[in-house]
Write an enzyme that holds these catalytic residues in place. Structure first.
Site, PDB file in Angstrom:
ATOM      1  N   LEU A 582     115.439  51.907  66.885  1.00  0.00           N
ATOM      2  CA  LEU A 582     114.906  52.278  65.569  1.00  0.00           C
ATOM      3  C   LEU A 582     115.901  53.135  64.808  1.00  0.00           C
ATOM      4  O   LEU A 582     115.896  53.165  63.588  1.00  0.00           O
ATOM      5  CB  LEU A 582     113.582  53.031  65.720  1.00  0.00           C
ATOM      6  N   GLY A 583     116.718  53.858  65.552  1.00  0.00           N
ATOM      7  CA  GLY A 583     117.670  54.720  64.869  1.00  0.00           C
ATOM      8  C   GLY A 583     118.247  55.707  65.851  1.00  0.00           C
ATOM      9  O   GLY A 583     117.964  55.661  67.052  1.00  0.00           O
ATOM     10  N   GLU A 584     119.092  56.571  65.327  1.00  0.00           N
ATOM     11  CA  GLU A 584     119.688  57.552  66.194  1.00  0.00           C
ATOM     12  C   GLU A 584     119.393  58.932  65.619  1.00  0.00           C
ATOM     13  O   GLU A 584     119.704  59.213  64.477  1.00  0.00           O
ATOM     14  CB  GLU A 584     121.197  57.314  66.301  1.00  0.00           C
ATOM     15  N   GLY A 585     118.748  59.755  66.415  1.00  0.00           N
ATOM     16  CA  GLY A 585     118.375  61.076  65.925  1.00  0.00           C
ATOM     17  C   GLY A 585     119.276  62.142  66.503  1.00  0.00           C
ATOM     18  O   GLY A 585     120.301  61.849  67.121  1.00  0.00           O
ATOM     19  N   GLY A 586     118.855  63.356  66.295  1.00  0.00           N
ATOM     20  CA  GLY A 586     119.679  64.481  66.700  1.00  0.00           C
ATOM     21  C   GLY A 586     119.878  64.597  68.201  1.00  0.00           C
ATOM     22  O   GLY A 586     120.819  65.219  68.657  1.00  0.00           O
ATOM     23  N   PHE A 587     119.001  63.999  68.970  1.00  0.00           N
ATOM     24  CA  PHE A 587     119.065  64.215  70.419  1.00  0.00           C
ATOM     25  C   PHE A 587     119.296  62.944  71.203  1.00  0.00           C
ATOM     26  O   PHE A 587     119.311  62.940  72.416  1.00  0.00           O
ATOM     27  CB  PHE A 587     117.771  64.863  70.910  1.00  0.00           C
ATOM     28  N   VAL A 590     116.645  56.405  69.361  1.00  0.00           N
ATOM     29  CA  VAL A 590     115.205  56.203  69.279  1.00  0.00           C
ATOM     30  C   VAL A 590     114.915  54.704  69.401  1.00  0.00           C
ATOM     31  O   VAL A 590     115.531  53.889  68.714  1.00  0.00           O
ATOM     32  CB  VAL A 590     114.647  56.741  67.948  1.00  0.00           C
ATOM     33  N   LYS A 604     112.213  58.488  72.041  1.00  0.00           N
ATOM     34  CA  LYS A 604     113.522  59.107  71.861  1.00  0.00           C
ATOM     35  C   LYS A 604     114.094  59.391  73.235  1.00  0.00           C
ATOM     36  O   LYS A 604     113.555  60.206  73.988  1.00  0.00           O
ATOM     37  CB  LYS A 604     113.373  60.390  71.037  1.00  0.00           C
ATOM     38  N   ASP A 701     115.361  72.389  61.447  1.00  0.00           N
ATOM     39  CA  ASP A 701     116.154  71.234  61.010  1.00  0.00           C
ATOM     40  C   ASP A 701     115.418  70.438  59.931  1.00  0.00           C
ATOM     41  O   ASP A 701     115.280  69.220  60.005  1.00  0.00           O
ATOM     42  CB  ASP A 701     116.492  70.345  62.216  1.00  0.00           C
TER      43      ASP A 701
END
Ligand SMILES: *[C@@H]1O[C@H](CO)[C@@H](O)[C@H](O)[C@H]1NC(C)=O
Ligand SMILES: *[C@@H]1O[C@H](CO)[C@@H](O)[C@H](O)[C@H]1NC(C)=O
Ligand SMILES: *[C@@H]1O[C@H](CO)[C@@H](O)[C@H](O)[C@H]1NC(C)=O
Ligand SMILES: *[C@@H]1O[C@H](CO)[C@@H](O)[C@H](O)[C@H]1NC(C)=O
Ligand SMILES: *[C@@H]1O[C@H](CO)[C@@H](O)[C@H](O)[C@H]1NC(C)=O
Ligand SMILES: *[C@@H]1O[C@H](CO)[C@@H](O)[C@H](O)[C@H]1NC(C)=O
Ligand SMILES: *[C@@H]1O[C@H](CO)[C@@H](O)[C@H](O)[C@H]1NC(C)=O
Ligand SMILES: *[C@@H]1O[C@H](CO)[C@@H](O)[C@H](O)[C@H]1NC(C)=O
Ligand SMILES: *[C@@H]1O[C@H](CO)[C@@H](O)[C@H](O)[C@H]1NC(C)=O
Ligand SMILES: *[C@@H]1O[C@H](CO)[C@@H](O)[C@H](O)[C@H]1NC(C)=O
Length: 883
Positions: A582-587, A590, A604, A701
């Site tokens: 779905l995407g790439e988050g801070g950690f 996802v 995630k 954040d």
């Protein structure tokens, strides 16, 4: 004996005729009241019906009794068309069948105004002829023989000036399709005569096809007649009465000559000549003649058959030229008798070159018209043609000089009072690119077929009352940027779509198949409560968010399994082995996942390399799982198995605020009102973290990519609280000590390293500036790279119009925008003590929303309005309960 045989023949004849009586005939007495319909015209035995089931427009009238004309009953009433430019009758016909069509017009001063009308008559998309009733007190009739190109036939009256079109009767008769054949085009009657000095005319039921033959005679003819029966059984089935007489020249050595002048003079002409020898010839008598149409057509040495019809016709189109047409029957030298003719039909070719709009488009659009009961006056006749009369609210493609029929490529029916569901017939408009059904009262689901209509690039369904979930296939096309989808203002519609429930044997499905599994379930539930009780107020983190458990239960995501801790293999299974990113988050990355086969989640997966840094993972996560607020993305589970750490969130199918601002999502510009609403939502979520939890949770954040938008366009804050114990990924440039995203980071916190809620407020101010300006936060090419300085600069210049996102096209309440800028600038005050509290921000933003809403009148999104009004009653000083 003889008379018996004759009776028998008559009897047989009438049985056959009876069986076929007026078969396929359409006989409309226009303007005739439907209550008195049908009736039989005693003069010819034809059954006439009212026209009201073939047309929806126009008004009825009756010719003026004082107009001194003698009319048969079908011509006494008429329909006239004061409204609309084009009005059409629509008939169901058989494709490929030849039709004889009469349209009759009698003005008869029906309106008492004595204004003689003139207008155009159209057949389908083509002009047939101009009707001018000047000098035709007795009316006029147009006749055509036309082969149907489709299963529908439109006859239209088109207003061309100030006078009002009218029609008195329409009569349609099917003919054999092997008669009156042309190379191309249809046949418009020049004349149809039989040669008798009796006067009058012949039609049904002497003529089984209801052709109208008028008796003609000239002083240069000698008439022949017979009482004998004539065999008329060729395919033209000329009425016997017409064949019983014939013309020969008075001077038997002279030819028989027929002259006429088609207009225009270069018209293509077809002739059908019907001959039967009706004179009893002696043994030494012959009748032989040459037939010619002025150099065009020759038929030599023709002798008519005795008492049997023979038809000679031109099988190619003839052109007569400026001196007119002249048919000559010239006796041959050996013939003892002069030429003869019984009946003659002359036509000129009329071309109907326009290809009708693609039939499947036509039937689909007619279906849509019927489904929604649309009564638009322009929606008659061919949808696309002629171009200047095409239907309103749709557009077509026109390819000239080709055999490609027009196609419907857009349908725009905003605010057209449509009710019911989205019509399935829409899917048959296979070339449609734009579909706008916004601001109607459509109900029911968004149909999945919209995703299969590959040409569709814009779908606007906003402002309806659609419900259910948006099909994933459609959302996928939207994601791929193939279609712009507008669904806002459908309060009951959710963009959420459930997963494919293919994976039936998913381990998380609590299949209660036996007593044993019930026992297992009970144990799990029991363990769950024990676990919660024991773990939540853990010593690792004594801070417990204030939470009303009773409320929280109601609003928790309806996961069948209240399981919160998952094994790594379960995580693998729910994400189908991390199939869809779905995407790439801070950690970490996802992934999309499914729990219980139908509940979508976002998983995630925390990057394994730094997992040893997550000291308080379990404790913190369990704390966060107890933070429930409608404007916070819920954490619904986690996995910590060795180095494998994962967080499982409720799935937000609609992307984040930044995508929506940039237009990458949904493909349309978020209105000012929507932006404010999402801002209020995010502010409420943040206010809850700050004031609803004890001690307060600082998000750390806040940024536009962390404000997610749900299926109903509600804003939700994501990733809250995590930065407290987890190092940031590659998005950060600072150490684990100072967390945050460049540009959003509170400069005071950066300098002092002293974290308070006010740092979130600074970041929230930056988000507000993004919402207002839709510009980069840091843009080195700008006079002032940082957005705060840039906005400050422009305000200083008094140039507020340049601050606001130009994509909004000034469609906003200026006071509301001013106020929002003011709030944003107070949030980004360099001194944290001068920044407002989140409660203040919430309250101020609501004021902005109210002033914007009062400008646009009542908002269409009833849900949002009511939720705002509801929130207004809440005392913001009160600690918000979980909702
Ligand atoms: C109308 O018909 C009547 C006979 O019915 C005739 O006398 C008259 O001349 C006709 N008028 C025109 C304009 O053809
Ligand atoms: C006449 O119509 C029949 C069926 O309606 C069709 O099969 C045939 O091809 C047509 N003939 C011509 C000459 O159009
Ligand atoms: C009429 O003519 C046709 C064709 O020429 C023939 O088949 C038929 O038998 C004739 N009918 C009579 C009643 O003579
Ligand atoms: C008949 O026609 C021929 C040839 O045109 C002519 O010579 C003759 O005088 C005509 N007869 C009469 C009675 O008009
Ligand atoms: C044909 O024969 C009849 C007598 O049978 C005669 O009166 C007539 O003149 C002849 N006609 C011709 C053209 O020879
Ligand atoms: C018909 O006959 C005339 C004279 O014999 C000749 O000039 C003409 O070309 C012929 N027309 C056709 C179409 O055969
Ligand atoms: C005319 O008749 C004569 C004798 O009856 C015959 O020889 C001649 O061929 C005929 N002419 C034509 C054109 O048939
Ligand atoms: C009309 O459209 C349908 C569906 O796209 C297509 O199958 C058909 O061939 C088209 N007809 C013509 C005459 O182009
Ligand atoms: C489509 O039709 C609308 C009116 O319904 C018109 O305003 C618009 O210009 C048309 N668009 C195109 C591309 O023809
Ligand atoms: C679409 O068109 C097909 C064939 O042209 C027809 O069978 C079908 O019923 C149509 N579907 C709808 C929903 O009108």
């Amino acid at each position: 004996m003889k008379s018996h045989a004759l009776l028998a023949i008559i009897g047989l004849f009438s049985v056959i005729v009876g069986a076929q009586k007026q078969e396929g005939f359409i006989s409309l007495d226009c303007g005739f009241p439907i209550e008195e319909s049908p009736y039989t015209d005693p003069s010819n035995g034809l059954t006439y019906t009212s026209d009201s089931t073939f047309i929806q427009t126009g008004k009825s009238a009756t010719v003026n009794k004082d107009s001194n004309i003698k009319l048969l009953k079908p011509y006494l009433t008429l329909r006239y068309f004061p409204e609309g430019k084009r009005n059409c009758y629509s008939f169901i016909v058989k494709r490929g069948t030849n039709y004889l069509i009469y349209v009759s017009f009698v003005y008869g001063n029906y309106d008492g105004l004595n204004v003689i009308p003139n207008f155009d008559l159209y057949l389908g998309p083509d002009k047939w002829t101009r009707i001018d009733l000047d000098g035709r007190q007795n009316g006029t009739r147009e006749e055509i023989i036309h082969k149907a190109r489709s299963n529908s036939l439109d006859i239209c009256l088109v207003k061309t000036g100030p006078t009002v079109p009218l029609v008195s009767a329409i009569e349609i008769r099917p003919l054999r399709n092997d008669t009156y054949v042309t190379q191309s085009g249809s046949l418009r009657l020049s004349f149809r005569e039989y040669y008798s000095n009796s006067g009058g005319y012949i039609r049904y039921e002497d003529d089984v096809y209801d052709r109208i033959w008028s008796a003609q005679f000239d002083s240069s003819y000698t008439q022949l007649t017979t009482n004998l029966d004539i065999n008329n059984s060729n395919i033209y089935e000329i009425p016997k009465v017409a064949l019983k007489s014939a013309a020969t020249p008075k001077n038997s050595s002279e030819p028989l000559i027929f002259t006429w002048y088609p207009q225009p003079s270069n018209s293509e002409v077809y002739l059908f000549m019907h001959f039967a020898e009706i004179q009893t010839l002696e043994a030494n008598e012959t009748r032989e003649f040459d037939i010619s149409l002025k150099g065009n057509f020759n038929y030599s040495r023709f002798s008519p058959d005795k008492l049997e019809v023979f038809t000679i016709y031109t099988d190619t189109p003839m052109k007569c030229g400026s001196e007119g047409c002249s048919l000559e029957l010239v006796r041959t030298p050996n013939s003892t008798l002069p030429p003869l003719i019984n009946a003659l039909e002359a036509f000129k070719v009329i071309q109907f070159p326009q290809l009708e709009t693609n039939l499947s488009d036509v039937s689909a659009i007619k279906n849509i018209k019927a489904t929604y009961g649309l009564s638009k006056i322009s929606w008659q006749g061919d949808p696309c043609l002629p171009q200047d009369l095409s239907w309103e609210n749709l557009n077509c493609t026109y390819v000239f000089n080709t055999s490609t029929p027009p196609r419907i490529i857009s349908l725009n029916l905003p605010a057209s009072g449509l009710t019911g569901t989205i019509a399935p017939s829409l899917q048959n408009l296979t070339q449609i690119q734009e579909l706008d059904l916004s601001n109607n009262s459509l109900t029911g689901p968004v149909p999945a077929f919209l995703a299969n209509m590959k040409s569709l690039s814009l779908i606007n369904l906003s402002g309806n009352n659609l419900s259910g979930s948006v099909p994933q296939s459609l959302l996928d096309r939207e994601m791929q940027g193939l279609v712009l989808l507008r669904l806002d203002g459908n309060p009951k519609l959710c963009r959420f779509s459930s997963c494919n429930s293919k994976k039936k044997n998913g381990i998380l499905v609590p299949v209660i198949a036996s007593v044993a599994s019930v026992v297992v379930l009970v144990v799990i539930v029991a363990l769950f409560f024990v676990y919660r009780k024991k773990k939540v107020p853990s010593d690792a983190l004594p801070d417990v968010p204030v939470e009303d458990v009773g409320h929280a239960k109601q609003s928790e995501p309806s996961f069948l399994s209240k399981k919160i801790r998952f094994t790594y293999s379960e995580v693998q299974e729910m994400t189908n082995n991390f199939q869809r990113t779905l995407g790439e988050g801070g950690f970490g990355i996802v992934y999309h996942g499914c729990v219980n086969g139908n509940q979508q989640v976002a998983v995630k997966l925390l990057s394994q390399s730094s997992s040893q840094g997550y000291k308080h993972f379990k404790a913190e996560v369990e704390l966060l799982m107890r933070v429930h607020h409608i404007n916070l993305v819920s954490l619904v589970g986690y996995c910590d198995e060795g180095d494998n750490l994962a967080l499982i969130y409720e799935y937000m199918p609609n992307g984040d605020l930044k995508q929506h601002l940039s237009g990458k999502r949904g493909g349309f510009v978020l209105s000012w009102e929507s932006r404010l609403r999402i801002a209020v939502d995010a502010a409420l979520g943040l206010e809850y973290l700050h004031t609803g939890c004890k001690p307060p949770i600082v998000h750390r954040d806040i940024k536009s990519t962390n404000i997610l938008v749900d299926e109903c366009f509600q804003g939700k804050l994501a990733d809250f609280g995590l930065s407290r114990s987890f190092p940031m990924g590659n998005e950060t440039y600072v150490s684990t000590v100072v967390a945050g995203t460049p540009g959003y980071l509170d400069p005071e916190y950066y300098q002092t390293n002293w974290l308070t809620e006010k740092s979130d407020i600074y970041s929230f101010g930056i988000v507000l500036l993004e919402i207002i300006t839709n510009r980069k936060i840091i843009d080195q090419s700008r006079e002032k790279p940082h957005i705060v300085e840039w906005v400050g600069l422009i305000i200083g210049k008094g140039d507020i119009g340049n601050i606001v996102d130009p994509n909004l096209h000034r469609d906003y309440d200026i006071g509301s925008v001013w106020k929002a800028i003011e709030i944003a600038m107070s949030c980004v005050n360099l001194s944290s003590v001068k920044r407002p509290s989140m409660s203040q921000v919430v309250s101020d933003l609501k004021d902005c929303l109210i002033s914007e809403n009062s400008r646009t009148g009542e908002s269409r999104d009833m849900n949002s309005v009511s939720s705002v009004e509801f929130s207004m009653d809440i005392d913001t000083q009160m600690i918000p309960k979980a909702r």
